[in-house]
Motif scaffolding. Structure first.
Motif, PDB file in Angstrom:
ATOM      1  N   UNK A 175      -7.002  -7.931  -7.556  1.00 25.14           N
ATOM      2  CA  UNK A 175      -7.370  -8.699  -6.497  1.00 25.14           C
ATOM      3  C   UNK A 175      -6.705  -9.641  -6.067  1.00 25.14           C
ATOM      4  N   UNK A 176      -5.868  -8.828  -5.314  1.00 20.84           N
ATOM      5  CA  UNK A 176      -4.351  -8.697  -4.188  1.00 20.84           C
ATOM      6  C   UNK A 176      -4.151  -7.744  -3.391  1.00 20.84           C
ATOM      7  N   UNK A 177      -3.299  -7.452  -2.980  1.00 21.17           N
ATOM      8  CA  UNK A 177      -3.403  -6.290  -2.016  1.00 21.17           C
ATOM      9  C   UNK A 177      -2.035  -5.452  -2.994  1.00 21.17           C
ATOM     10  N   UNK A 178      -1.816  -4.338  -2.531  1.00 23.64           N
ATOM     11  CA  UNK A 178      -0.331  -3.776  -3.618  1.00 23.64           C
ATOM     12  C   UNK A 178      -0.104  -2.989  -3.330  1.00 23.64           C
ATOM     13  N   UNK A 179       0.957  -3.354  -2.723  1.00 20.12           N
ATOM     14  CA  UNK A 179       2.309  -2.450  -1.928  1.00 20.12           C
ATOM     15  C   UNK A 179       2.441  -1.286  -1.953  1.00 20.12           C
ATOM     16  N   UNK A 180       1.947  -0.819  -1.228  1.00 16.23           N
ATOM     17  CA  UNK A 180       1.512   1.053  -0.918  1.00 16.23           C
ATOM     18  C   UNK A 180       2.953   1.824  -1.132  1.00 16.23           C
ATOM     19  N   UNK A 181       4.068   1.061  -0.682  1.00 11.16           N
ATOM     20  CA  UNK A 181       5.510   2.118  -0.660  1.00 11.16           C
ATOM     21  C   UNK A 181       5.941   1.726  -1.866  1.00 11.16           C
ATOM     22  N   UNK A 182       5.465   0.671  -3.167  1.00 12.73           N
ATOM     23  CA  UNK A 182       5.588   0.814  -4.283  1.00 12.73           C
ATOM     24  C   UNK A 182       4.715   1.758  -5.289  1.00 12.73           C
ATOM     25  N   UNK A 183       2.961   1.942  -4.602  1.00  8.43           N
ATOM     26  CA  UNK A 183       2.550   2.801  -4.857  1.00  8.43           C
ATOM     27  C   UNK A 183       3.518   3.712  -4.507  1.00  8.43           C
ATOM     28  N   UNK A 184       3.856   4.942  -3.509  1.00  7.81           N
ATOM     29  CA  UNK A 184       4.107   5.451  -3.297  1.00  7.81           C
ATOM     30  C   UNK A 184       5.715   6.317  -4.145  1.00  7.81           C
ATOM     31  N   UNK A 185       6.307   4.772  -4.027  1.00  2.39           N
ATOM     32  CA  UNK A 185       7.576   5.347  -4.584  1.00  2.39           C
ATOM     33  C   UNK A 185       7.334   5.836  -6.238  1.00  2.39           C
ATOM     34  N   UNK A 186       6.694   4.601  -6.418  1.00  3.42           N
ATOM     35  CA  UNK A 186       5.945   5.376  -8.115  1.00  3.42           C
ATOM     36  C   UNK A 186       5.627   7.068  -8.524  1.00  3.42           C
ATOM     37  N   UNK A 187       4.674   7.215  -7.493  1.00  4.97           N
ATOM     38  CA  UNK A 187       4.437   8.256  -7.204  1.00  4.97           C
ATOM     39  C   UNK A 187       5.264  10.027  -7.044  1.00  4.97           C
ATOM     40  N   UNK A 188       6.209   9.785  -6.375  1.00  3.99           N
ATOM     41  CA  UNK A 188       7.234  10.522  -6.284  1.00  3.99           C
ATOM     42  C   UNK A 188       7.838  10.531  -7.532  1.00  3.99           C
ATOM     43  N   UNK A 189       8.977   9.346  -8.090  1.00  4.70           N
ATOM     44  CA  UNK A 189       9.335   9.349  -9.152  1.00  4.70           C
ATOM     45  C   UNK A 189       7.993   9.884 -10.617  1.00  4.70           C
ATOM     46  N   UNK A 190       7.002   9.808 -10.939  1.00  3.30           N
ATOM     47  CA  UNK A 190       6.686  10.252 -11.474  1.00  3.30           C
ATOM     48  C   UNK A 190       6.010  11.703 -12.005  1.00  3.30           C
ATOM     49  N   UNK A 191       5.961  12.342 -10.449  1.00  3.05           N
ATOM     50  CA  UNK A 191       5.668  13.736 -10.018  1.00  3.05           C
ATOM     51  C   UNK A 191       7.075  14.264 -10.382  1.00  3.05           C
ATOM     52  N   UNK A 192       8.228  13.942 -10.378  1.00  6.51           N
ATOM     53  CA  UNK A 192       9.684  14.606  -9.782  1.00  6.51           C
ATOM     54  C   UNK A 192       9.888  14.766 -11.527  1.00  6.51           C
TER      55      UNK A 192
END
Length: 322
Positions: free
Chosen positions: A228-245
């Protein structure tokens, strides 16, 4: 001190004074003003009001901000303003080291499985990572399922959304597609030894569904719609990198635990499905996930099989009703 440190102090919807930033970072007010202007030039929407200070209104993908949200990792992460495909861009960097990550907010030639087009308008987060695991290709059948688990965790980290997994490489919410995964392996011609793996991920973050192709819109959703609101793409990208690591570290040692998590969140299990192999279409019941991420099915004649390749449609999703 520079723009990355200033950006880390800016808050969504909340003003912080230039004096407070100056004091916190030990820099001059002029340096703060210069950093803010540099961030604006990179696409950050920053409001400024006399006697109130600065406020971050909306976050575009920004390399400095993304990196500020990551712990210290040995991987190299870069943000591209636009590219044809992050997978293709990594292929052009064939000598890049293990853990090279490219991220963009728009692809002009995104690709999905079987050479299909993957619509990638502005607003998504499109990320690829190059890995060089010490394994043969046949030992990595579980890589895509483990990636799906990593992406599911990352989405929950930054948005609170608990996505489900459609075998083998889609993340869904409410029966609609939120994310796709494309894994591509490069092997040596003679020996068949693995040279590299590129894992590509496309998440509908702040994607405007109306900007997707007409045939895709009914089956797609985005984090903006779900939250119901925008999501910070930087937070998503950072979380993806961390979880992929984390996934990479566990790839060859913790497969069983990750496959149990995959099965627990796989919406395909327990459903009537249609399996497509070339021109052949067969109905089956999806009974579970095997140790390497294969789908265990029971055919209508009562026989069973584990599927590792092919298209699997789930009744009631993506327009499949028959």
């Amino acid at each position: 001190m520079g723009k990355a440190e200033v950006l880390a102090l800016l808050r969504d919807g909340e003003y912080i004074s230039g004096e407070e930033i100056s004091r916190a970072l030990g820099i001059s007010r002029a340096a703060v003003w210069k950093a803010v202007n540099a961030l604006r030039a990179e696409g950050c929407l920053i409001d400024s009001v006399p006697n109130r200070g600065y406020c971050l209104l909306y976050r575009e993908l920004n390399e400095a901000l993304l990196l500020s949200k990551l712990p210290s990792l040995p991987w190299k992460v870069r943000v591209l303003p636009e590219t044809d495909s992050t997978n293709n861009a990594l292929k052009r960097e064939c000598t890049a080291p293990h853990g090279t990550v490219l991220v963009t907010g728009k692809q002009t030639g995104g690709r999905g499985r079987l050479g299909r087009q993957f619509a990638s308008p502005h607003g998504g987060v499109y990320l690829s990572v190059l890995l060089r695991p010490n394994a043969m290709p046949e030992e990595l059948l579980h890589l895509t399922p483990m990636t799906a688990v990593a992406v599911r965790r990352a989405i929950a980290d930054c948005s609170g959304i608990e996505a489900e997994i459609k075998w083998t490489n889609d993340l869904v919410c409410g029966g609609k597609k939120l994310c796709g995964i494309l894994t591509e392996l490069t092997t040596e011609a003679g020996s068949g030894a693995l040279q590299s793996v590129i894992v590509g991920i496309g998440v509908n973050c702040n994607t405007v569904i109306e900007e997707l192709p007409p045939e895709v819109r009914p089956m797609a959703t985005s984090l903006t719609q779900l939250c119901g609101k925008p999501v910070d793409p930087n937070a998503l990208a950072a979380a993806l990198v961390q979880r992929l690591y984390e996934m990479d570290a566990a790839l060859l040692t913790q497969r069983e635990a990750w496959m149990r998590e995959y099965e627990a969140h796989c919406i395909t299990v327990g459903q009537t499905v249609q399996v497509v192999r070339g021109d052949e279409r067969r109905k089956a019941f999806a009974e579970g996930i095997d140790a390497f991420g294969g789908l265990k099915v029971r055919w209508e004649d009562g026989t069973t099989e584990t599927i590792n390749t092919g298209e699997v449609s789930v009744r009631g999703m993506y327009g499949y009703t028959s």
